[in-house]
Design a protein around this motif. Sequence first.
Motif, PDB file in Angstrom:
ATOM      1  N   GLY A 221       0.809  -1.207   0.000  1.00  0.00           N
ATOM      2  CA  GLY A 221       0.000   0.000   0.000  1.00  0.00           C
ATOM      3  C   GLY A 221       0.841   1.256   0.000  1.00  0.00           C
ATOM      4  O   GLY A 221       2.031   1.231  -0.330  1.00  0.00           O
ATOM      5  N   PHE A 222       0.215   2.355   0.413  1.00  0.00           N
ATOM      6  CA  PHE A 222       0.847   3.668   0.399  1.00  0.00           C
ATOM      7  C   PHE A 222       0.887   4.246   1.810  1.00  0.00           C
ATOM      8  O   PHE A 222      -0.064   4.096   2.582  1.00  0.00           O
ATOM      9  CB  PHE A 222       0.068   4.624  -0.519  1.00  0.00           C
ATOM     10  N   TYR A 223       1.984   4.932   2.111  1.00  0.00           N
ATOM     11  CA  TYR A 223       2.204   5.516   3.428  1.00  0.00           C
ATOM     12  C   TYR A 223       2.304   7.033   3.289  1.00  0.00           C
ATOM     13  O   TYR A 223       2.970   7.541   2.383  1.00  0.00           O
ATOM     14  CB  TYR A 223       3.496   4.980   4.046  1.00  0.00           C
ATOM     15  N   VAL A 224       1.653   7.735   4.212  1.00  0.00           N
ATOM     16  CA  VAL A 224       1.691   9.193   4.245  1.00  0.00           C
ATOM     17  C   VAL A 224       2.082   9.594   5.662  1.00  0.00           C
ATOM     18  O   VAL A 224       1.378   9.257   6.621  1.00  0.00           O
ATOM     19  CB  VAL A 224       0.319   9.810   3.898  1.00  0.00           C
ATOM     20  N   GLY A 225       3.208  10.295   5.803  1.00  0.00           N
ATOM     21  CA  GLY A 225       3.670  10.599   7.149  1.00  0.00           C
ATOM     22  C   GLY A 225       4.307  11.966   7.272  1.00  0.00           C
ATOM     23  O   GLY A 225       4.872  12.496   6.317  1.00  0.00           O
ATOM     24  N   ASN A 226       4.192  12.539   8.467  1.00  0.00           N
ATOM     25  CA  ASN A 226       4.917  13.763   8.821  1.00  0.00           C
ATOM     26  C   ASN A 226       5.377  13.632  10.274  1.00  0.00           C
ATOM     27  O   ASN A 226       5.433  12.527  10.818  1.00  0.00           O
ATOM     28  CB  ASN A 226       4.061  15.014   8.582  1.00  0.00           C
ATOM     29  N   GLN A 227       5.675  14.736  10.914  1.00  0.00           N
ATOM     30  CA  GLN A 227       6.199  14.680  12.280  1.00  0.00           C
ATOM     31  C   GLN A 227       5.213  14.069  13.269  1.00  0.00           C
ATOM     32  O   GLN A 227       5.606  13.366  14.202  1.00  0.00           O
ATOM     33  CB  GLN A 227       6.570  16.098  12.747  1.00  0.00           C
ATOM     34  N   GLU A 228       3.926  14.326  13.080  1.00  0.00           N
ATOM     35  CA  GLU A 228       2.934  13.890  14.066  1.00  0.00           C
ATOM     36  C   GLU A 228       1.985  12.814  13.568  1.00  0.00           C
ATOM     37  O   GLU A 228       1.394  12.088  14.370  1.00  0.00           O
ATOM     38  CB  GLU A 228       2.079  15.085  14.535  1.00  0.00           C
ATOM     39  N   GLN A 229       1.806  12.707  12.263  1.00  0.00           N
ATOM     40  CA  GLN A 229       0.748  11.858  11.734  1.00  0.00           C
ATOM     41  C   GLN A 229       1.293  10.794  10.785  1.00  0.00           C
ATOM     42  O   GLN A 229       2.312  10.989  10.123  1.00  0.00           O
ATOM     43  CB  GLN A 229      -0.287  12.712  10.982  1.00  0.00           C
TER      44      GLN A 229
END
Length: 254
Positions: A221-229
Motif C-alpha cells: 500500500g501507500f504511506y503518508v507521514g509527517n512529524q505527528e501523523q
Amino acid sequence: MAIYLYLSLLPEALIASMLCPEEFGTYYAVGSAKKSRGQAMFFEVDPDFRDPYFRVEEAYTRCVPHEDGSLKASVYVSVYRVLEHMDFNALKHLYLTTMDGRTLELSPSNQIPNEGEQLHLYQEIVPVSPLVVSRLSPLAFIDTIVRNPVSLVKLPAIVFTELQLGELADDPEMGLMENLPYSNQDHLRQCLTDVKTKYAATKMVDRVHSPNVHYRTIKNGFYVGNQEQLVYFPMPSPEEIRTNNYRWFRSANL
C-alpha cells in the motif's frame, strides 16, 4: 453543485474541482491537453479543510460551471509545498488512475504491516521521488527521513509506497527476479546486498526515478507521514481487485 478538493501526487498540487473522483481521475489522466497522458494519483480531501497557506475559499468561488453548462474540472489552489501543509486527518481516500482513465479507490487503515527481517524497496512519490532500498520497516523508514533523520537531509512530510522484491527480499544475490519489471537489475541487487551487509540501513537506487508506479509491483500500500501523523492506505489483493473492479484490473495489467 458539489465542489471536491483533491491533493494530486503526479504532480503535487491542491486542486478544487466539480468532478467526482472517478470523473476527475479520467480527466486528469487522459482528458486535458495541459497534461501528457499518464497515471494519476490523488487524495480526496475533506472539502471543509482549511489552512492559512491555501486560498481555498477563493478557489471555491472560481469553481463554477462553464458558460455551456459543463462542469469546471480544475482550479489550482497551490502547486508548491502542498503536502507539508496538509492535515492528514482530512485525507478521505486515495485514488489510483491508470493511463486510460480507470480509477481504483483505496481507504485508510489502522492495520500497518509489521514485517520481519526482510529487505525493502521504497518508491518515494512526494515531495521527492527517488527509488530507495532499505532494511528498515516502513515505520522506521519514515522515522529516519522525517522525524529523526540520521543525515543532513530531512523532509517535512512524505508519501511513498513499498514495491515487491520477491526472492530478493531475502537473498539479493541469488534470488530470482521472476517477472519484476525493474531496470538495471544488477545495480538493484548490489544496492540490496550493500544494505544487507554494510552499516548503512538505506541506499538510493535511483535519485531521479520517475514517481510513476507499475501498479502490479505494489507490495502492500501507500504511506503518508509527517512529524505527528501517519496514514496507511492498503492496496487490495489482485483477487479482490479482479472481483470488484475488473476494468481497473485489466487496465493496470495485474
